[in-house]
Design a protein around this motif. Structure first.
Motif, PDB file in Angstrom:
ATOM      1  N   MET A   1      -6.343  -1.761 -11.142  1.00 27.43           N
ATOM      2  CA  MET A   1      -5.490  -1.291 -12.234  1.00 27.43           C
ATOM      3  C   MET A   1      -4.035  -1.304 -11.774  1.00 27.43           C
ATOM      4  SD  MET A   1      -5.630   0.029 -15.392  1.00 27.43           S
ATOM      5  CE  MET A   1      -7.213   0.864 -15.593  1.00 27.43           C
ATOM      6  N   THR A   2      -3.154  -1.924 -12.556  1.00 27.59           N
ATOM      7  CA  THR A   2      -1.745  -2.005 -12.218  1.00 27.59           C
ATOM      8  C   THR A   2      -1.093  -0.634 -12.344  1.00 27.59           C
ATOM      9  OG1 THR A   2      -1.636  -4.276 -13.015  1.00 27.59           O
ATOM     10  CG2 THR A   2       0.446  -3.105 -12.790  1.00 27.59           C
ATOM     11  N   ARG A   3      -0.395  -0.200 -11.279  1.00 31.36           N
ATOM     12  CA  ARG A   3       0.360   1.047 -11.325  1.00 31.36           C
ATOM     13  C   ARG A   3       1.747   0.737 -11.858  1.00 31.36           C
ATOM     14  NH1 ARG A   3      -2.771   5.365 -11.130  1.00 31.36           N
ATOM     15  NH2 ARG A   3      -0.835   6.519 -10.808  1.00 31.36           N
ATOM     16  N   LEU A   4       2.076   1.272 -13.003  1.00 34.11           N
ATOM     17  CA  LEU A   4       3.320   0.924 -13.676  1.00 34.11           C
ATOM     18  C   LEU A   4       4.434   1.928 -13.422  1.00 34.11           C
ATOM     19  CD1 LEU A   4       1.730  -0.172 -17.081  1.00 34.11           C
ATOM     20  CD2 LEU A   4       2.859  -1.674 -15.426  1.00 34.11           C
ATOM     21  N   GLY A   5       4.130   3.205 -13.368  1.00 29.60           N
ATOM     22  CA  GLY A   5       5.156   4.215 -13.172  1.00 29.60           C
ATOM     23  C   GLY A   5       5.704   4.731 -14.488  1.00 29.60           C
TER      24      GLY A   5
END
Length: 479
Positions: A1-5
């Motif tokens: 899962m991409t960590r976007l912030g």
């Protein structure tokens, strides 16, 4: 899962402010408002700095009875590739109805409308999501929407509906906590219950936005500050799972950059409050477990049945805490339902959606089981949004007509559905104003006539072009 912030919705009106804003990890753009070959320079500069850009679609209509349009899917895929995006997002909604499937006129809502939470609608949505997933080069996430109205005869709660959708398709979820609050006010649905039923591990990111309440109805305006109840829902969500990304949406009535930064700070703090709550809850649980273990040891020692250094007692399964959710989204298993939806199911859903949309935009009778008052509120909201969007795509019209623009447009829209998008809607509105005789001869009328002629050309598209041109020409001469 991409960590976007932490992110913010990129809009041309605040492009410069977004570039200067500290702590922005990513931005989201409306997919339909970007052109792959002519991306705004601001987005290019953000990408060069390593800021992730995610395209957010609003017109695919995955919840509609028809299969997703190939052209719209291709356009969404092109934008994802042009922006180098890790995923794309759309809505669990229908935006058009009618047409060949129902042998009725095609209708456009110009807005996101809720799908019924029924088995039929879920089957159609799952197949439409699979079609979209197969056509897109990156993962898809779908968003829960705000609703002013409720469908009669619903079979699932929002949480159950989203859980089954993610479980059957593996699609990721974009959870809008403002929409959960909207549905709490408008439909009496408990946000905490919805969050408890969601597959939290499937969340791709979270939307946060503002709105306002009028006469007991919450309007998800994206034009007002984020209220405390919405931040409280975000805190609740963050106490259950660490969201990979959180984004502030604002579509109009933009405040000063310092106000946007303040809202972003409040969003970050709401997430931290949720995380602190989760830590405290875990410490309490561990303390309770340790206390229970010590009590058990002392009890065994007192009875002489076990050595003080013996193993800890095994907790009954019902008492064992559930493991923390993984970072990976729910994946559709080998038993996922991938058979094509029966045509009769799509037809039933199509007829129901066409009847509802026709009542909202064409003034036909309200379908049985719907709240007439709420449908009236929704119809007025659709017309108001339509007036606002037309004012944006044709900004000359409010200038020419002044204060008379909005009431004239709302009168025009009553019983007149859009027939070809917002730009065509602007032309049709201007034509109607010229023909109905209410705008007296003068500067405004001359400017509106020139505007319409410049954009319509010598032979406007119509069922009978010559007849239409003659009719308008005679009206213009008389005026």
């Amino acid at each position: 899962m991409t960590r976007l912030g932490t992110g913010i919705g990129w809009r041309p009106e605040i492009a410069d402010a977004v570039e200067r804003m500290p702590g922005i990890d990513w931005v989201e753009v409306v997919a339909e408002n970007t052109c792959p070959g002519h991306l705004p320079e601001s987005l290019g500069r953000l990408r060069e700095r390593g800021v992730t850009v995610v395209p957010h679609g609003v017109s695919l209509g995955l919840g509609g009875a028809e299969r997703p349009d190939e052209g719209r899917l291709t356009a969404l895929a092109e934008r994802a590739e042009a922006l180098g995006s890790p995923l794309v997002t759309e809505h669990i909604a229908f935006v058009r109805a009618g047409g060949p499937l129902t042998a009725s006129p095609s209708l456009e809502a110009g807005h996101l409308l809720p799908v019924p939470r029924t088995r039929d609608a879920l089957d159609v949505l799952c197949e439409n999501v699979r079609i979209a997933q197969a056509a897109l080069p990156v993962p898809l996430a779908v968003e829960n929407i705000a609703a002013l109205i409720a469908w009669p005869g619903e079979e699932l709660t929002e949480g159950q509906f989203l859980y089954e959708l993610a479980d059957r398709t593996g699609v990721r979820l974009l959870i809008d906590v403002a929409n959960l609050h909207t549905n709490h006010v408008n439909r009496g649905e408990d946000p905490a219950k919805a969050l408890a039923e969601l597959p939290l591990e499937a969340i791709a990111y979270v939307h946060v936005a503002g709105g306002f309440e009028r006469d007991g109805v919450w309007h998800d305006s994206h034009a007002h500050p984020v209220p405390r109840p919405v931040l409280d829902v975000l805190t609740d969500l963050a106490s259950r799972v660490s969201p990979p990304g959180v984004l502030l949406e604002r579509d109009e009535n933009f405040p000063e950059p310092t106000e946007l930064e303040r809202e972003l700070g409040a969003i970050r703090e709401a997430v931290r409050d949720g995380e602190r709550s989760a830590v405290k809850r875990e410490l309490v649980r561990l303390g309770q477990d340790a206390s229970a273990a010590r009590h058990a040891r002392l009890h065994r020692d007192a009875e002489g049945t076990a050595d003080a250094a013996g193993p800890l007692p095994v907790r009954p399964a019902a008492e064992v805490a559930e493991p923390a959710p993984s970072a990976e989204p729910v994946q559709a298993g080998p038993g996922a339902e991938e058979d094509a939806v029966d045509g009769a199911v799509r037809e039933r859903l199509g007829v129901a959606q066409a009847a509802l949309l026709s009542a909202l935009v064409a003034g036909t009778p309200v379908p049985e089981g719907f709240d007439r008052v709420r449908l009236g509120v929704q119809a007025r909201a659709l017309a108001a949004k339509r007036a606002g969007v037309v004012a944006k795509v044709a900004p000359e019209l409010p200038v020419i007509l002044g204060d008379g623009y909005r009431p004239a447009f709302l009168a025009y829209a009553q019983g007149r559905p859009m027939r070809g998008g917002y730009r065509q809607d602007a032309l049709d509105f201007a034509e109607q104003v010229l023909l109905d005789g209410r705008l007296e001869e003068g500067r405004a009328r001359r400017e509106l006539r020139t505007w319409w002629l410049d954009r319509s050309g010598p032979a406007p598209r119509a069922r009978s072009p010559l007849a239409r041109v003659g009719r308008i020409g005679r009206a213009l001469i008389r005026r």
